[in-house]
Design a protein around this motif. Structure first.
Motif, PDB file in Angstrom:
ATOM      1  N   SER A   3      36.564  49.508  44.979  1.00  0.00           N
ATOM      2  CA  SER A   3      38.145  49.030  45.651  1.00  0.00           C
ATOM      3  C   SER A   3      38.549  50.421  46.268  1.00  0.00           C
ATOM      4  O   SER A   3      39.228  50.163  47.474  1.00  0.00           O
ATOM      5  CB  SER A   3      38.984  48.653  44.470  1.00  0.00           C
ATOM      6  OG  SER A   3      39.077  49.757  43.560  1.00  0.00           O
ATOM      7  N   GLU A 111      42.929  38.997  49.285  1.00  0.00           N
ATOM      8  CA  GLU A 111      43.859  39.352  48.178  1.00  0.00           C
ATOM      9  C   GLU A 111      44.647  40.616  48.702  1.00  0.00           C
ATOM     10  O   GLU A 111      45.775  40.602  48.149  1.00  0.00           O
ATOM     11  CB  GLU A 111      42.930  39.702  47.029  1.00  0.00           C
ATOM     12  CG  GLU A 111      42.164  38.478  46.462  1.00  0.00           C
ATOM     13  CD  GLU A 111      43.246  37.485  45.916  1.00  0.00           C
ATOM     14  OE1 GLU A 111      44.273  37.585  45.196  1.00  0.00           O
ATOM     15  OE2 GLU A 111      43.197  36.360  46.445  1.00  0.00           O
ATOM     16  N   LEU A 115      48.863  40.641  48.328  1.00  0.00           N
ATOM     17  CA  LEU A 115      49.716  41.694  47.675  1.00  0.00           C
ATOM     18  C   LEU A 115      50.662  42.062  48.889  1.00  0.00           C
ATOM     19  O   LEU A 115      51.885  42.229  48.243  1.00  0.00           O
ATOM     20  CB  LEU A 115      48.787  42.805  47.397  1.00  0.00           C
ATOM     21  CG  LEU A 115      49.440  43.879  46.863  1.00  0.00           C
ATOM     22  CD1 LEU A 115      49.847  43.506  45.173  1.00  0.00           C
ATOM     23  CD2 LEU A 115      48.419  44.969  46.458  1.00  0.00           C
ATOM     24  N   ASN A 144      52.975  36.820  39.070  1.00  0.00           N
ATOM     25  CA  ASN A 144      51.819  37.117  38.777  1.00  0.00           C
ATOM     26  C   ASN A 144      51.218  38.049  40.032  1.00  0.00           C
ATOM     27  O   ASN A 144      49.833  38.118  39.618  1.00  0.00           O
ATOM     28  CB  ASN A 144      50.969  36.053  38.368  1.00  0.00           C
ATOM     29  CG  ASN A 144      51.728  35.345  37.080  1.00  0.00           C
ATOM     30  OD1 ASN A 144      52.236  36.029  36.281  1.00  0.00           O
ATOM     31  ND2 ASN A 144      51.733  33.644  37.295  1.00  0.00           N
ATOM     32  N   GLY A 146      51.267  40.941  40.880  1.00  0.00           N
ATOM     33  CA  GLY A 146      50.485  42.295  40.303  1.00  0.00           C
ATOM     34  C   GLY A 146      49.265  42.235  39.530  1.00  0.00           C
ATOM     35  O   GLY A 146      48.205  42.573  39.692  1.00  0.00           O
ATOM     36  N   ALA A 147      49.361  41.299  38.635  1.00  0.00           N
ATOM     37  CA  ALA A 147      48.353  40.901  37.601  1.00  0.00           C
ATOM     38  C   ALA A 147      47.177  40.413  38.318  1.00  0.00           C
ATOM     39  O   ALA A 147      45.808  40.558  38.006  1.00  0.00           O
ATOM     40  CB  ALA A 147      48.794  39.893  36.526  1.00  0.00           C
ATOM     41  N   TRP A 149      46.298  40.790  41.555  1.00  0.00           N
ATOM     42  CA  TRP A 149      45.524  41.861  42.211  1.00  0.00           C
ATOM     43  C   TRP A 149      44.870  42.918  41.097  1.00  0.00           C
ATOM     44  O   TRP A 149      43.732  43.151  41.535  1.00  0.00           O
ATOM     45  CB  TRP A 149      46.601  42.790  43.072  1.00  0.00           C
ATOM     46  CG  TRP A 149      45.970  44.018  43.692  1.00  0.00           C
ATOM     47  CD1 TRP A 149      46.455  45.299  43.405  1.00  0.00           C
ATOM     48  CD2 TRP A 149      45.044  43.899  44.831  1.00  0.00           C
ATOM     49  NE1 TRP A 149      45.626  46.038  44.255  1.00  0.00           N
ATOM     50  CE2 TRP A 149      44.845  45.089  45.229  1.00  0.00           C
ATOM     51  CE3 TRP A 149      44.507  42.983  45.535  1.00  0.00           C
ATOM     52  CZ2 TRP A 149      43.963  45.628  46.236  1.00  0.00           C
ATOM     53  CZ3 TRP A 149      43.634  43.546  46.760  1.00  0.00           C
ATOM     54  CH2 TRP A 149      43.413  44.603  46.853  1.00  0.00           C
ATOM     55  N   LYS A 150      45.300  43.103  39.919  1.00  0.00           N
ATOM     56  CA  LYS A 150      44.620  44.011  39.053  1.00  0.00           C
ATOM     57  C   LYS A 150      43.488  43.307  38.597  1.00  0.00           C
ATOM     58  O   LYS A 150      42.407  43.966  38.377  1.00  0.00           O
ATOM     59  CB  LYS A 150      45.540  44.473  37.899  1.00  0.00           C
ATOM     60  CG  LYS A 150      45.188  45.277  36.944  1.00  0.00           C
ATOM     61  CD  LYS A 150      46.047  45.419  35.789  1.00  0.00           C
ATOM     62  CE  LYS A 150      45.568  46.507  34.666  1.00  0.00           C
ATOM     63  NZ  LYS A 150      46.415  46.358  33.474  1.00  0.00           N
ATOM     64  N   ASN A 151      43.633  42.133  38.514  1.00  0.00           N
ATOM     65  CA  ASN A 151      42.197  41.434  37.785  1.00  0.00           C
ATOM     66  C   ASN A 151      41.168  41.411  38.961  1.00  0.00           C
ATOM     67  O   ASN A 151      40.003  41.669  38.545  1.00  0.00           O
ATOM     68  CB  ASN A 151      42.553  39.977  37.528  1.00  0.00           C
ATOM     69  CG  ASN A 151      41.251  38.996  37.383  1.00  0.00           C
ATOM     70  OD1 ASN A 151      41.188  38.384  38.460  1.00  0.00           O
ATOM     71  ND2 ASN A 151      41.030  39.129  36.137  1.00  0.00           N
ATOM     72  N   LYS A 153      40.720  43.676  41.362  1.00  0.00           N
ATOM     73  CA  LYS A 153      40.156  45.014  41.444  1.00  0.00           C
ATOM     74  C   LYS A 153      39.222  45.385  40.363  1.00  0.00           C
ATOM     75  O   LYS A 153      38.175  46.036  40.548  1.00  0.00           O
ATOM     76  CB  LYS A 153      41.316  45.927  41.687  1.00  0.00           C
ATOM     77  CG  LYS A 153      41.937  46.160  43.048  1.00  0.00           C
ATOM     78  CD  LYS A 153      42.961  47.402  42.963  1.00  0.00           C
ATOM     79  CE  LYS A 153      42.416  48.591  42.330  1.00  0.00           C
ATOM     80  NZ  LYS A 153      43.437  49.516  42.571  1.00  0.00           N
ATOM     81  N   GLU A 154      39.548  44.790  39.230  1.00  0.00           N
ATOM     82  CA  GLU A 154      38.758  45.336  37.928  1.00  0.00           C
ATOM     83  C   GLU A 154      37.421  44.604  37.949  1.00  0.00           C
ATOM     84  O   GLU A 154      36.351  44.993  37.704  1.00  0.00           O
ATOM     85  CB  GLU A 154      39.592  44.909  36.684  1.00  0.00           C
ATOM     86  CG  GLU A 154      40.807  45.740  36.235  1.00  0.00           C
ATOM     87  CD  GLU A 154      41.503  45.042  35.099  1.00  0.00           C
ATOM     88  OE1 GLU A 154      41.321  44.326  34.655  1.00  0.00           O
ATOM     89  OE2 GLU A 154      42.389  45.828  34.672  1.00  0.00           O
ATOM     90  N   ASP A 157      35.405  46.215  40.866  1.00  0.00           N
ATOM     91  CA  ASP A 157      35.133  47.683  40.352  1.00  0.00           C
ATOM     92  C   ASP A 157      33.794  47.581  39.351  1.00  0.00           C
ATOM     93  O   ASP A 157      32.928  48.261  39.461  1.00  0.00           O
ATOM     94  CB  ASP A 157      36.152  48.400  39.888  1.00  0.00           C
ATOM     95  CG  ASP A 157      36.842  48.959  41.115  1.00  0.00           C
ATOM     96  OD1 ASP A 157      36.456  48.952  42.273  1.00  0.00           O
ATOM     97  OD2 ASP A 157      38.098  49.282  41.069  1.00  0.00           O
TER      98      ASP A 157
END
Length: 183
Positions: A3, A111, A115, A144, A146-147, A149-151, A153-154, A157
C-alpha cells in the motif's frame, strides 16, 4: 508494504487526477454542478470498464477477505448519473488486467477514490448549489469509509508478496491512465 509502495509510485497520477477534476475548487467552494457532472461521468466510465473485470479476477478467499460484495459501486454511480440527467457514454479504448495482482492495483485506485469521495461528498454537501445532489457513489460507505479502507489496505499488505509489487503497480497505473484519458 504494497500500500505504501503504491502510494509513493502513483502520487503523480493521483495529483494529475486532482488537477483534471479541479479538486482545489471543492475546498474553496467554487466547485460547480458541471464540475461534479464531469467527475461523476468519468468515474462512471472507469467503473463500467473495470469493476466486473476486477471482481472476476479476484479469487473466492481473497474476495471474501476484501468484502467484495460490499465494494460494488457501479449501480451506485448509475443512480448518480440518472439523478444528474447524464447519459451513459463509452470510451474509445478497452481496459484489461493481466492477473489478480493487476486487479488489486486497479481496486486500489477505486478504493482510494472512495476514500477521497467521502471527503468530497461532505464538502460539497455544504456548498451552494448541491442541496439536491445525492452522493450515492462518493458516500457509498457512509460512516464505514475508514473501516473499509483499513480492511482493504490490510488485505492488500497481507496478501501481496514483495515480488508482485510491480504487477500491482501496473494495474494501478493502467486504471489511472484510463481515468485520465477517458474524456
Amino acid at each position: 508494504m504494497v500500500s505504501e509502495y503504491l502510494k509513493q509510485h502513483t502520487a503523480a497520477y493521483h495529483d494529475a487526477a486532482e488537477e483534471l477534476f479541479n479538486s482545489k475548487k471543492i475546498f474553496n467552494r467554487t466547485f460547480t454542478l458541471e464540475d461534479y457532472k464531469k467527475i461523476i461521468g468519468t468515474n462512471y466510465l472507469m467503473l463500467l470498464h473495470s469493476e466486473d473485470q476486477i471482481f472476476s479476477s479476484l479469487s473466492g478467499d481473497l474476495a471474501d477477505k476484501l468484502q467484495l460484495k460490499e465494494r460494488k459501486k457501479l449501480p451506485l454511480i448509475e443512480k448518480d448519473l440518472a439523478s444528474l440527467s447524464l447519459e451513459n457514454k463509452t470510451p474509445a479504448h478497452d481496459l484489461e488486467f493481466a492477473n489478480a495482482n493487476e486487479a488489486l492495483g486497479a481496486l486500489y485506485v477505486i478504493e482510494g477514490s472512495t476514500l477521497g469521495g467521502n471527503v468530497i461528498a461532505r464538502q460539497l454537501s455544504k456548498t451552494e448549489g448541491f442541496d439536491e445532489v445525492t452522493f450515492n457513489f462518493f458516500g457509498c460507505y457512509q460512516e464505514n469509509t475508514g473501516a473499509m479502507w483499513k480492511n482493504f489496505k490490510e488485505v492488500l499488505d497481507t496478501e501481496v508478496a514483495e515480488k508482485n509489487y510491480d504487477e500491482v503497480l501496473s494495474g494501478a497505473k493502467k486504471l489511472y491512465t484510463f481515468l485520465l484519458n477517458v474524456n
